[in-house]
Motif scaffolding. Structure first.
Motif, mmCIF file in Angstrom:
data_model
loop_
_atom_site.group_PDB
_atom_site.id
_atom_site.type_symbol
_atom_site.label_atom_id
_atom_site.label_comp_id
_atom_site.label_asym_id
_atom_site.label_seq_id
_atom_site.Cartn_x
_atom_site.Cartn_y
_atom_site.Cartn_z
ATOM 1 N N TYR A 104 38.993 45.965 3.816
ATOM 2 C CA TYR A 104 37.524 45.822 3.829
ATOM 3 C C TYR A 104 36.912 46.638 4.978
ATOM 4 O O TYR A 104 35.955 47.396 4.794
ATOM 5 C CB TYR A 104 37.173 44.339 3.985
ATOM 6 C CG TYR A 104 35.709 44.035 3.786
ATOM 7 C CD1 TYR A 104 35.163 43.982 2.514
ATOM 8 C CD2 TYR A 104 34.879 43.804 4.884
ATOM 9 C CE1 TYR A 104 33.821 43.705 2.325
ATOM 10 C CE2 TYR A 104 33.538 43.528 4.703
ATOM 11 C CZ TYR A 104 33.009 43.474 3.420
ATOM 12 O OH TYR A 104 31.673 43.212 3.240
ATOM 13 N N ALA A 164 38.852 43.134 -1.619
ATOM 14 C CA ALA A 164 39.624 42.841 -0.397
ATOM 15 C C ALA A 164 40.578 41.676 -0.659
ATOM 16 O O ALA A 164 41.735 41.697 -0.214
ATOM 17 C CB ALA A 164 38.671 42.518 0.757
ATOM 18 N N CYS A 220 35.122 38.594 5.513
ATOM 19 C CA CYS A 220 34.322 39.723 5.003
ATOM 20 C C CYS A 220 32.833 39.363 4.953
ATOM 21 O O CYS A 220 31.971 40.183 5.297
ATOM 22 C CB CYS A 220 34.794 40.130 3.611
ATOM 23 S SG CYS A 220 36.468 40.745 3.562
#
Ligand code: SF4
Length: 276
Positions: free
Chosen positions: A52, A67, A106
Motif C-alpha cells: 500500500y 493490499a 491503510c
C-alpha cells in the motif's frame, strides 16, 4: 593487516544485547531458529502495508482490498516456512487478524504519514571501532519507511507482535510499545544518513500493530535512537559494547532473556548455561 568487518543487520542489533550467546549461534555459527505462525502473520501484515505504502509513494493507485490481497498471498507463502507447533494461532484466526490490521493501517494510519521512501536500499556502513575491529552495519531499511515531519526527515517503522501495543501506565490508553526498538531504529538512522548524506532530524515513529485478537494499533515515537548506538561524550553506545564482544570473541549468555526458550533459541539443546 586489516581484519574482515563484522556484519550486524539493523534488525538483529537488539537481540545481540538480549542474549549474545544466542546471537552468536544464529549470526556467526549460522544455527537456524524456528518461527511460528504469529511471526508469519507479522511478515504478511508488513507485506500488505508495504504494498500500500509503496504504491502511494510511487503515486500509483492501490485499494485497501488489494493490499489485503497481498497480505493473504504472503500469509499463505509463509505456511511453508513456519512451525505451527510454536504458537496456538490457527490459520483462520491469522487471516482475520491480518485483514483487520492491514485495513485499519491503510485507512487510518498510513494517511497520517508523509512517506518519501519505503524499504529503501542502503549502503553497508563500515565503522572502525579500534582494536582491529570494524563493524559493518548492513541491510535495506527492512520494513521501515522514511517520512517527512515538520520540515525534517525521520524513520517510521511498523512493529507487529503480541506486545506491539501495550497499556499506558498513566492514562490506561493503548500505546505503541517502543521498548527495545531503539537499537534497530538508531542503526537505520545511521544507514540512512550514510547512504544519502542527509541528516535525520525528526523523531522516529513506531507504529505498533498488535497481532492479538484485539488487533489494536497505536503510534509512539523514539527521539534518541541514534545516541543509543553511538553513545554520548561520557557513555559508550551499543556499538562500542558490540565491538568489545567481537574483539574478545566472548558472547555472554543470558538465561533471563525473553528469547531464552526452546521456541526461539537454536542453541537451547547444547547451551551449557541454562538450568536443567
Ligand atoms: S539457551 Fe538461553 S542462555 Fe543459552 S544461548 Fe539460548 S537464549 Fe542464551
Amino acid at each position: 593487516m586489516s581484519n574482515a568487518p563484522f556484519p550486524i543487520r539493523a534488525s538483529s542489533f537488539a537481540s545481540l544485547f538480549s542474549c549474545a550467546h544466542r546471537w552468536e549461534a544464529i549470526h556467526i555459527d549460522k544455527m537456524r531458529s524456528r518461527s511460528g505462525r504469529r511471526a508469519g502473520l507479522g511478515t504478511a501484515v508488513h507485506a500488505g502495508a508495504a504494498a500500500y505504502d509503496i504504491a502511494r509513494v510511487n503515486q500509483e493507485s492501490i485499494s485497501v482490498d488489494e493490499a489485503c490481497g497481498v497480505f493473504m498471498d504472503e500469509l499463505s507463502n509463509q505456511e511453508e516456512r513456519i512451525d505451527p507447533r510454536i504458537d496456538d494461532l490457527s490459520i483462520k484466526d491469522a487471516q482475520v487478524i491480518g485483514i483487520k490490521l492491514v485495513s485499519e493501517y491503510c485507512n487510518h494510519i498510513a494517511p497520517k504519514f508523509n512517506y518519501v521512501a519505503v524499504e529503501m536500499e542502503t549502503k553497508p556502513f563500515d565503522i572502525n571501532c579500534g582494536n582491529g575491529v570494524t563493524i559493518r552495519l548492513t541491510g535495506t531499511l527492512d520494513r521501515a519507511r522514511i517520512h517527512s515531519y515538520q520540515g525534517g526527515i525521520g524513520i517510521a517503522d511498523i512493529k507487529t507482535g503480541k506486545k506491539a501495543v501495550i497499556k499506558d501506565q498513566k492514562t490506561g490508553q493503548p500505546k505503541a510499545n517502543i521498548a527495545g526498538h531503539g537499537a534497530q531504529i538508531g542503526t537505520y538512522e545511521l544507514l540512512y544518513e550514510y547512504t544519502t548524506g542527509e541528516k535525520i532530524t525528526a523523531p522516529a515513529g513506531i507504529i505498533g500493530l498488535s497481532t492479538e485478537t484485539s488487533h489494536l494499533i497505536a503510534v509512539d515515537s523514539i527521539s534518541n535512537a541514534k545516541q543509543i548506538i553511538t553513545g554520548t561524550d561520557i557513555q559508550p553506545g551499543l556499538l562500542e559494547f558490540a565491538a568489545d564482544m567481537f574483539a574478545s570473541g566472548k558472547f555472554p549468555p543470558n538465561t533471563k532473556s525473553m528469547l531464552c526458550s526452546e521456541k526461539y533459541c537454536p542453541r537451547w539443546n547444547s547451551c551449557v548455561y541454562r538450568e536443567r
